[in-house]
Design a protein around this motif. Structure first.
Motif, mmCIF file in Angstrom:
data_model
loop_
_atom_site.group_PDB
_atom_site.id
_atom_site.type_symbol
_atom_site.label_atom_id
_atom_site.label_comp_id
_atom_site.label_asym_id
_atom_site.label_seq_id
_atom_site.Cartn_x
_atom_site.Cartn_y
_atom_site.Cartn_z
ATOM 1 N N GLU A 143 38.935 -60.166 11.641
ATOM 2 C CA GLU A 143 39.561 -58.963 11.081
ATOM 3 C C GLU A 143 39.839 -59.144 9.593
ATOM 4 O O GLU A 143 39.806 -60.249 9.080
ATOM 5 C CB GLU A 143 40.883 -58.663 11.810
ATOM 6 C CG GLU A 143 40.772 -58.549 13.311
ATOM 7 C CD GLU A 143 39.860 -57.426 13.771
ATOM 8 O OE1 GLU A 143 39.731 -56.408 13.050
ATOM 9 O OE2 GLU A 143 39.278 -57.561 14.865
ATOM 10 N N THR A 144 40.116 -58.053 8.924
ATOM 11 C CA THR A 144 40.607 -58.070 7.548
ATOM 12 C C THR A 144 42.084 -57.715 7.631
ATOM 13 O O THR A 144 42.439 -56.546 7.765
ATOM 14 C CB THR A 144 39.843 -57.059 6.673
ATOM 15 O OG1 THR A 144 38.454 -57.366 6.732
ATOM 16 C CG2 THR A 144 40.320 -57.116 5.235
ATOM 17 N N THR A 191 46.091 -57.689 6.347
ATOM 18 C CA THR A 191 46.951 -57.631 5.163
ATOM 19 C C THR A 191 48.382 -57.945 5.592
ATOM 20 O O THR A 191 48.713 -57.870 6.784
ATOM 21 C CB THR A 191 46.922 -56.230 4.529
ATOM 22 O OG1 THR A 191 47.572 -55.311 5.435
ATOM 23 C CG2 THR A 191 45.496 -55.775 4.225
ATOM 24 N N THR A 235 47.595 -63.192 0.652
ATOM 25 C CA THR A 235 46.350 -63.116 1.412
ATOM 26 C C THR A 235 46.593 -63.776 2.757
ATOM 27 O O THR A 235 47.124 -64.889 2.809
ATOM 28 C CB THR A 235 45.210 -63.849 0.670
ATOM 29 O OG1 THR A 235 45.022 -63.252 -0.609
ATOM 30 C CG2 THR A 235 43.918 -63.803 1.466
#
Length: 189
Positions: A125-126, A128, A64
């Motif tokens: 933001e998301t 990854t 994460t």
């Protein structure tokens, strides 16, 4: 929490998405060596973005992303002449992030690192691991001459990514039989 970085950028370009004054010698911001990516500004002029990508990050895929820190070593040739205009993430394949980390801070008259983001900020933001590991992930920087004319100089740009690594889920591992009754672990497809 683990970290990767600070890593220097690997690709530098002047991007005219913002501003009217091009950044000259953009690849001079590769390292802290007093060789500058720069722009000469008159009062109220704004630089193009210095777009820095290819930070060679290698965050483990089962992680994460907790935060991103960008450090920009910069200066203004005339005291109080240059301020931050915009500092945003570049998201793969090349779009700009929604959050501007700039607070309009004044650039010092001598080289100094300014820090943007934190170990717990993903800049709205998301993100990854696939995003941050992509060679097109990075940051853009723009300065403005708000009080006086002057030269905006950027000596170095580096990035640190903070992440939490998770163990591989058990359903991702399977045991297969190999000839002769032997077995080995292999990722499930």
């Amino acid at each position: 929490m683990a970290t990767i970085g600070p890593n220097s950028g690997g690709t530098f370009v002047s991007d005219n998405t913002v501003g009217t004054i091009a950044i000259t010698n953009p690849s001079s911001a590769t390292s802290s060596d007093n060789s500058y990516a720069s722009a000469i500004l008159l009062l109220n002029e704004v630089t193009n973005y210095l777009k820095v990508t290819n930070f060679n990050l290698n965050v483990p895929i089962h992680s994460t992303i907790d935060g991103v820190v960008v450090e920009i070593e910069r200066n203004s040739t005339i005291l109080n002449s240059i301020t931050d205009n915009a500092i945003r993430l570049v998201l793969p394949p090349g779009s700009l992030g929604s959050t501007n980390q700039s607070a309009g801070a004044t650039w010092a008259n001598a080289d100094a690192y300014a820090t943007f983001g934190s170990s717990t900020s993903v800049w709205g933001e998301t993100l990854t691991p696939i995003d941050v590991n992509d060679k097109n992930f990075g940051v853009v920087i723009s300065g403005a001459a708000t009080l006086l004319a002057g030269t905006a100089q950027i000596d170095h740009v580096r990035m640190t990514v903070y992440y939490t690594q998770h163990p591989m889920p058990h359903n991702m591992i399977k045991v297969i039989k190999v000839g002769g009754g032997m077995s080995r672990n292999e990722l499930a497809s």
